[in-house]
Design an enzyme around this catalytic site. Sequence first.
Site, PDB file in Angstrom:
ATOM      1  N   GLY A   1      10.331 -65.223  57.164  1.00 58.31           N
ATOM      2  CA  GLY A   1      10.455 -63.771  57.075  1.00 58.31           C
ATOM      3  C   GLY A   1      11.810 -63.272  56.601  1.00 58.31           C
TER       4      GLY A   1
ATOM      5  CG  ASP B   1       7.774 -58.259  68.899  1.00 60.48           C
ATOM      6  OD1 ASP B   1       7.869 -57.166  69.464  1.00 60.48           O
ATOM      7  OD2 ASP B   1       6.683 -58.825  68.706  1.00 60.48           O
TER       8      ASP B   1
HETATM    9  P1  IMP Z   1       9.695 -62.473  69.253  1.00 61.22           P
HETATM   10  O1  IMP Z   1       9.891 -63.864  69.747  1.00 61.22           O
HETATM   11  O2  IMP Z   1       8.619 -61.736  70.008  1.00 61.22           O
HETATM   12  O3  IMP Z   1      10.983 -61.676  69.204  1.00 61.22           O
HETATM   13  O4  IMP Z   1       9.081 -62.578  67.797  1.00 61.22           O
HETATM   14  C1  IMP Z   1       9.829 -62.646  66.685  1.00 61.22           C
HETATM   15  C2  IMP Z   1       9.014 -63.103  65.512  1.00 61.22           C
HETATM   16  O5  IMP Z   1       7.684 -62.579  65.545  1.00 61.22           O
HETATM   17  C3  IMP Z   1       9.634 -62.566  64.243  1.00 61.22           C
HETATM   18  O6  IMP Z   1      10.594 -63.470  63.738  1.00 61.22           O
HETATM   19  C4  IMP Z   1       8.436 -62.395  63.348  1.00 61.22           C
HETATM   20  O7  IMP Z   1       8.171 -63.611  62.676  1.00 61.22           O
HETATM   21  C5  IMP Z   1       7.301 -62.095  64.280  1.00 61.22           C
HETATM   22  N1  IMP Z   1       7.047 -60.640  64.366  1.00 61.22           N
HETATM   23  C6  IMP Z   1       7.232 -59.846  65.433  1.00 61.22           C
HETATM   24  N2  IMP Z   1       6.894 -58.575  65.174  1.00 61.22           N
HETATM   25  C7  IMP Z   1       6.471 -58.550  63.884  1.00 61.22           C
HETATM   26  C8  IMP Z   1       5.994 -57.509  63.014  1.00 61.22           C
HETATM   27  O8  IMP Z   1       5.887 -56.311  63.347  1.00 61.22           O
HETATM   28  N3  IMP Z   1       5.660 -57.888  61.756  1.00 61.22           N
HETATM   29  C9  IMP Z   1       5.774 -59.164  61.317  1.00 61.22           C
HETATM   30  N4  IMP Z   1       6.220 -60.173  62.092  1.00 61.22           N
HETATM   31  C10 IMP Z   1       6.568 -59.875  63.377  1.00 61.22           C
HETATM   32 MG    MG Z   2      10.170 -64.782  61.962  1.00 63.57          MG
END
Ligand code: IMP
Ligand code: MG
Length: 307
Positions: free
Chosen positions: A166, A223
């Site tokens: 990403g 996120d």
């Molecule tokens: P976390 O561990 O919940 O912080 O997730 C982070 C990862 O989830 C990011 O690096 C993204 O790859 C994916 N992610 C979280 N939210 C989104 C979104 O709204 N769109 C696309 N990818 C997301």
């Molecule tokens: Mg990611």
Amino acid sequence: MSAKAKTGTRPKDAKPAVFAHPSEEEFSRILDFYGVAWEYEPRSFPLREEEGRLLEAFTPDFYLPDLDLYVELTTMKQNLVTEKHGKLRRFQERYPDVQIKLLHRSDFLSLLANYGFGPFSQMEVAGIHEVLISASEIERRVGELGTEISRDYQGKEPLLVGVLRGVACFMADLMRRISLPVVIDFMAISSYEGEKGGAVRLVKDLDERLEGRDVIVVEDIVDTGMTLNTLLQGLRLRRPASLHVCALLDKRARRLADVPIDYVGFEVPDEFVVGYGLDFQQKFRNLPFIATLRRDWLQSRAQERPE
Ligand code: IMP
Ligand code: MG
């Protein structure tokens, strides 16, 4: 891109358009992205005259010569919309052969898909709800982050660590806005739902050694923060001189793990976003802006996903 699309964009010697509204600029960038020729407010159409005096005229926002179509963008303000509809009706009565479309912000992409433009099939474009952060807003903010980092790391040579995939767009733009010598490296992880909740597995490790280096982890979006939290724990064990985080997007409302983010591009609401590197099921990464997906569309697709 086809040869037609290349010559289809605005001529280089055209005067830069001064847009009356940010959504107009956004629309022009989307047109540029798809290689659709456009002219901004090229013509005023007289609507009412009295004794040779012009009482009312209508100047559509855009003309798209390839499609022989005028486009008028609408705002959310209801009183203005009603006024505009009236004007448009008088316009169509007087100029029945001129094609014009009234467009809302969220209709941009579907309109273009209907005319067969763009690398996205109609169905995929239909998933887009609206542009949340325009390409020009991203460009400006990434520039500011680059300036901040350049100032904070003066005299140092930061190692930018990107998390694939990403981060591709953000890393490429950010590093060019940092006026210091930098080294870049990438790691890939995959997250999966284990018995004890989410877990992170390292798929591709870094090639660089971190010991004694000034490391900046570059992320597309934080996120829940679980991914970043696990990642930072692992990186700390490698004894960098310093370890900081730069994330383009911060979805703070969903944060579970308390991770420090030193540089944030934009805070985003609790919506699923795509574009500028971010995907949904590997699609939409090449949109030049960040957009939200339609919830109904997201839900129907998520159910098709193999577990
Ligand atoms: P976390 O561990 O919940 O912080 O997730 C982070 C990862 O989830 C990011 O690096 C993204 O790859 C994916 N992610 C979280 N939210 C989104 C979104 O709204 N769109 C696309 N990818 C997301
Ligand atoms: Mg990611």
